[in-house]
Write a protein that holds these residues in place. Structure first.
Motif, PDB file in Angstrom:
ATOM      1  N   ILE A 181      15.299  48.964  -2.347  1.00 28.23           N
ATOM      2  CA  ILE A 181      14.546  49.979  -1.605  1.00 28.23           C
ATOM      3  C   ILE A 181      15.520  50.907  -0.878  1.00 28.23           C
ATOM      4  CG2 ILE A 181      12.886  50.359   0.259  1.00 28.23           C
ATOM      5  CD1 ILE A 181      11.622  47.690  -0.441  1.00 28.23           C
ATOM      6  N   ASP A 182      15.297  52.176  -0.970  1.00 23.76           N
ATOM      7  CA  ASP A 182      16.164  53.178  -0.335  1.00 23.76           C
ATOM      8  C   ASP A 182      16.075  53.049   1.186  1.00 23.76           C
ATOM      9  OD1 ASP A 182      17.659  55.351   0.406  1.00 23.76           O
ATOM     10  OD2 ASP A 182      16.610  56.776  -0.897  1.00 23.76           O
ATOM     11  N   ASP A 183      17.224  52.946   1.837  1.00 26.55           N
ATOM     12  CA  ASP A 183      17.262  52.821   3.296  1.00 26.55           C
ATOM     13  C   ASP A 183      16.666  54.031   4.001  1.00 26.55           C
ATOM     14  OD1 ASP A 183      18.455  50.376   3.128  1.00 26.55           O
ATOM     15  OD2 ASP A 183      20.520  51.122   3.348  1.00 26.55           O
ATOM     16  N   SER A 184      16.667  55.175   3.335  1.00 27.18           N
ATOM     17  CA  SER A 184      16.133  56.383   3.973  1.00 27.18           C
ATOM     18  C   SER A 184      14.639  56.245   4.286  1.00 27.18           C
ATOM     19  CB  SER A 184      16.362  57.598   3.075  1.00 27.18           C
ATOM     20  OG  SER A 184      15.684  57.443   1.836  1.00 27.18           O
ATOM     21  N   ILE A 185      13.935  55.423   3.505  1.00 24.99           N
ATOM     22  CA  ILE A 185      12.511  55.207   3.769  1.00 24.99           C
ATOM     23  C   ILE A 185      12.327  54.517   5.111  1.00 24.99           C
ATOM     24  CG2 ILE A 185      10.435  54.030   2.957  1.00 24.99           C
ATOM     25  CD1 ILE A 185      11.460  54.321   0.123  1.00 24.99           C
ATOM     26  N   ILE A 186      13.143  53.487   5.347  1.00 27.00           N
ATOM     27  CA  ILE A 186      13.058  52.752   6.612  1.00 27.00           C
ATOM     28  C   ILE A 186      13.471  53.645   7.776  1.00 27.00           C
ATOM     29  CG2 ILE A 186      13.922  50.747   7.880  1.00 27.00           C
ATOM     30  CD1 ILE A 186      14.300  49.334   5.226  1.00 27.00           C
ATOM     31  N   LYS A 187      14.547  54.415   7.586  1.00 24.21           N
ATOM     32  CA  LYS A 187      15.019  55.294   8.665  1.00 24.21           C
ATOM     33  C   LYS A 187      13.979  56.356   8.999  1.00 24.21           C
ATOM     34  CE  LYS A 187      19.910  54.651   7.543  1.00 24.21           C
ATOM     35  NZ  LYS A 187      21.160  55.296   7.049  1.00 24.21           N
ATOM     36  N   ALA A 188      13.331  56.897   8.003  1.00 23.86           N
ATOM     37  CA  ALA A 188      12.302  57.910   8.242  1.00 23.86           C
ATOM     38  C   ALA A 188      11.133  57.320   9.026  1.00 23.86           C
ATOM     39  CB  ALA A 188      11.813  58.477   6.914  1.00 23.86           C
ATOM     40  N   ALA A 189      10.748  56.080   8.680  1.00 23.28           N
ATOM     41  CA  ALA A 189       9.657  55.429   9.405  1.00 23.28           C
ATOM     42  C   ALA A 189      10.052  55.128  10.842  1.00 23.28           C
ATOM     43  CB  ALA A 189       9.259  54.143   8.682  1.00 23.28           C
ATOM     44  N   GLN A 190      11.312  54.746  11.060  1.00 30.35           N
ATOM     45  CA  GLN A 190      11.780  54.486  12.412  1.00 30.35           C
ATOM     46  C   GLN A 190      11.808  55.760  13.254  1.00 30.35           C
ATOM     47  OE1 GLN A 190      15.521  52.572  11.465  1.00 30.35           O
ATOM     48  NE2 GLN A 190      14.670  50.512  11.843  1.00 30.35           N
ATOM     49  N   ILE A 191      12.174  56.874  12.638  1.00 34.62           N
ATOM     50  CA  ILE A 191      12.166  58.155  13.354  1.00 34.62           C
ATOM     51  C   ILE A 191      10.747  58.520  13.785  1.00 34.62           C
ATOM     52  CG2 ILE A 191      12.535  60.640  13.079  1.00 34.62           C
ATOM     53  CD1 ILE A 191      14.904  59.973  11.269  1.00 34.62           C
ATOM     54  N   ASP A 192       9.762  58.150  12.950  1.00 34.95           N
ATOM     55  CA  ASP A 192       8.367  58.429  13.281  1.00 34.95           C
ATOM     56  C   ASP A 192       7.823  57.469  14.331  1.00 34.95           C
ATOM     57  OD1 ASP A 192       8.282  60.542  11.554  1.00 34.95           O
ATOM     58  OD2 ASP A 192       7.472  59.376   9.874  1.00 34.95           O
ATOM     59  N   GLY A 193       8.657  56.496  14.765  1.00 40.62           N
ATOM     60  CA  GLY A 193       8.250  55.592  15.832  1.00 40.62           C
ATOM     61  C   GLY A 193       7.667  54.268  15.372  1.00 40.62           C
ATOM     62  N   ALA A 194       7.730  53.974  14.086  1.00 42.41           N
ATOM     63  CA  ALA A 194       7.185  52.710  13.586  1.00 42.41           C
ATOM     64  C   ALA A 194       8.125  51.556  13.916  1.00 42.41           C
ATOM     65  CB  ALA A 194       6.969  52.793  12.081  1.00 42.41           C
ATOM     66  N   SER A 195       7.560  50.437  14.350  1.00 40.72           N
ATOM     67  CA  SER A 195       8.360  49.251  14.645  1.00 40.72           C
ATOM     68  C   SER A 195       8.763  48.566  13.340  1.00 40.72           C
ATOM     69  CB  SER A 195       7.573  48.271  15.514  1.00 40.72           C
ATOM     70  OG  SER A 195       6.420  47.823  14.824  1.00 40.72           O
ATOM     71  N   LEU A 196       9.806  47.725  13.407  1.00 43.41           N
ATOM     72  CA  LEU A 196      10.302  47.066  12.194  1.00 43.41           C
ATOM     73  C   LEU A 196       9.239  46.175  11.539  1.00 43.41           C
ATOM     74  CD1 LEU A 196      12.870  47.043  10.521  1.00 43.41           C
ATOM     75  CD2 LEU A 196      13.612  45.000  11.769  1.00 43.41           C
ATOM     76  N   PRO A 197       8.510  45.341  12.317  1.00 37.99           N
ATOM     77  CA  PRO A 197       7.451  44.548  11.663  1.00 37.99           C
ATOM     78  C   PRO A 197       6.411  45.419  10.964  1.00 37.99           C
ATOM     79  CG  PRO A 197       7.910  43.682  13.852  1.00 37.99           C
ATOM     80  CD  PRO A 197       8.654  44.979  13.729  1.00 37.99           C
ATOM     81  N   ARG A 198       6.052  46.533  11.579  1.00 40.43           N
ATOM     82  CA  ARG A 198       5.052  47.431  10.969  1.00 40.43           C
ATOM     83  C   ARG A 198       5.606  48.080   9.708  1.00 40.43           C
ATOM     84  NH1 ARG A 198       0.394  49.433  12.950  1.00 40.43           N
ATOM     85  NH2 ARG A 198      -0.419  51.387  12.058  1.00 40.43           N
ATOM     86  N   ILE A 199       6.898  48.401   9.725  1.00 41.70           N
ATOM     87  CA  ILE A 199       7.524  48.989   8.534  1.00 41.70           C
ATOM     88  C   ILE A 199       7.457  48.020   7.370  1.00 41.70           C
ATOM     89  CG2 ILE A 199       9.725  49.746   7.556  1.00 41.70           C
ATOM     90  CD1 ILE A 199      10.408  50.894  10.310  1.00 41.70           C
ATOM     91  N   TYR A 200       7.790  46.755   7.640  1.00 42.59           N
ATOM     92  CA  TYR A 200       7.764  45.764   6.563  1.00 42.59           C
ATOM     93  C   TYR A 200       6.336  45.537   6.067  1.00 42.59           C
ATOM     94  CZ  TYR A 200      12.650  44.321   6.579  1.00 42.59           C
ATOM     95  OH  TYR A 200      14.016  44.288   6.415  1.00 42.59           O
ATOM     96  N   TRP A 201       5.375  45.497   6.982  1.00 41.96           N
ATOM     97  CA  TRP A 201       4.001  45.185   6.605  1.00 41.96           C
ATOM     98  C   TRP A 201       3.331  46.340   5.866  1.00 41.96           C
ATOM     99  CZ3 TRP A 201       1.158  41.118   5.845  1.00 41.96           C
ATOM    100  CH2 TRP A 201      -0.231  41.235   5.800  1.00 41.96           C
ATOM    101  N   ARG A 202       3.554  47.574   6.339  1.00 46.87           N
ATOM    102  CA  ARG A 202       2.835  48.721   5.793  1.00 46.87           C
ATOM    103  C   ARG A 202       3.589  49.453   4.699  1.00 46.87           C
ATOM    104  NH1 ARG A 202      -1.741  50.569   8.363  1.00 46.87           N
ATOM    105  NH2 ARG A 202      -2.655  48.862   9.580  1.00 46.87           N
ATOM    106  N   ILE A 203       4.903  49.314   4.636  1.00 45.96           N
ATOM    107  CA  ILE A 203       5.697  50.099   3.681  1.00 45.96           C
ATOM    108  C   ILE A 203       6.431  49.205   2.681  1.00 45.96           C
ATOM    109  CG2 ILE A 203       7.570  51.767   3.425  1.00 45.96           C
ATOM    110  CD1 ILE A 203       6.879  52.821   6.197  1.00 45.96           C
ATOM    111  N   ILE A 204       7.235  48.265   3.215  1.00 49.21           N
ATOM    112  CA  ILE A 204       8.109  47.474   2.342  1.00 49.21           C
ATOM    113  C   ILE A 204       7.306  46.549   1.434  1.00 49.21           C
ATOM    114  CG2 ILE A 204      10.025  45.865   2.266  1.00 49.21           C
ATOM    115  CD1 ILE A 204      10.701  48.654   3.347  1.00 49.21           C
ATOM    116  N   LEU A 205       6.375  45.779   2.000  1.00 48.51           N
ATOM    117  CA  LEU A 205       5.622  44.818   1.189  1.00 48.51           C
ATOM    118  C   LEU A 205       4.795  45.489   0.091  1.00 48.51           C
ATOM    119  CD1 LEU A 205       4.477  42.130   3.795  1.00 48.51           C
ATOM    120  CD2 LEU A 205       6.333  42.020   2.129  1.00 48.51           C
TER     121      LEU A 205
END
Length: 292
Positions: A181-205
């Motif tokens: 998975i491209d790290d830029s996806i996670i970084k973009a979600a973090q910039i939007d204020g998403a927490s790490l658990p939410r990123i994994y649950w809503r995007i990564i999984l």
């Protein structure tokens, strides 16, 4: 010369293909034939009984216990392996130190056979040898862990051993998916204020859905073929409390002298596997509109 070059690979592969086809599909057909005969100690092709063996099979309480145990084992084994494997993969994906060592430790149980795993856990869970005796030796005399010798809990010992062995496999596949998975996806979600658990649950999984589905399919297939683990750990006991269809088939065919009944149970197991594999193959191999 070009003709020989084209034919030679096929000639090399042909014997293995023919033997594999004969031994796999030939024995499947042979088993199906035995299941409609009255074979007992030896095959008896003259005594055709139709579906009588299947009727007998579905009238046996032991078969229903085996199916119940298979359901318990499959759900807990697949679910537990997936949850633990995914958790380990997420942990290792944080670029921690000694990642290679930890990854090897987690994956090592998968290198063992189910026979070795079952034998080892039989020692560990044996009340007179394993955890209970160790706790008593350290002075904790009130500690009790006798699941292995209790009819109601023996199947859960098989679940524990199975998860211990297969969680590393789920971890390896999940970690490979995470690393793709491209790290830029996670970084973009973090910039939007998403927490790490939410990123994994809503995007990564959701992105890992194909990996998760493939892992579940493989583990489900292994759960149906759990003969060696059950035999090494509980031998289907106490009594037949931890029987699964694979051990049921073995006992009926080679201990009770009911080859026809055992063949019927093996055919049912084949249908269970086909129910898992065929939909997956259909979804993977079907022609999609944009591929035409």
């Amino acid at each position: 010369m070009k003709t020989l070059e084209n034919i030679l690979p096929k000639l090399v592969i042909a014997p293995g293909f023919v033997l594999g086809f004969a031994f796999i599909y030939g024995f499947m057909i042979w088993n199906g034939i035995l299941s409609v005969t009255g074979s007992r100690m030896l095959p008896n092709y003259e005594e055709f009984v139709g579906l009588e063996q299947y009727v007998r099979l579905w009238e046996m309480d032991r078969w229903y216990i085996a199916l119940k145990n298979l359901g318990i084992f499959s759900v807990l084994y697949v679910g537990g392996s997936m949850i633990l494997g995914m958790a380990l993969a997420i942990f290792l994906d944080q670029k921690i130190r000694a990642e290679g060592v930890l990854r090897t430790i987690y994956l090592y149980p998968m290198a063992l056979s189910f026979i070795v795993t079952g034998t080892a856990w039989k020692w560990i869970l044996n009340p007179s040898l394993g955890l209970e005796k160790l706790a008593h030796d350290f002075g904790w005399t009130s500690f009790s862990f006798d699941w292995l010798v209790q009819s109601e809990t023996a199947i859960y010992c098989v679940v524990i051993a199975g998860i211990w062995q297969s969680a590393g496999f789920a971890m390896a596949l999940s970690l490979a998916g995470l690393r793709g998975i491209d790290d830029s996806i996670i970084k973009a979600a973090q910039i939007d204020g998403a927490s790490l658990p939410r990123i994994y649950w809503r995007i990564i999984l959701p992105i890992l859905r194909p990996v998760v589905f493939s892992t579940v399919l493989v583990l489900s297939h292994l759960s149906i073929k759990s003969f060696d683990l059950v035999m090494a750990l509980t031998s289907g006991g106490p009594g037949y409390a931890s029987d699964v269809p694979a051990t049921f088939m073995y006992v009926m065919s080679f201990t009770r002298g009911q080859i026809g009944l055992g063949a019927a149970s093996a055919t049912m197991m084949l249908m269970f596997v086909a129910a898992l594999v065929v939909p997956y193959l259909y979804s993977e191999l079907r022609t999609k509109p944009h591929d035409r």
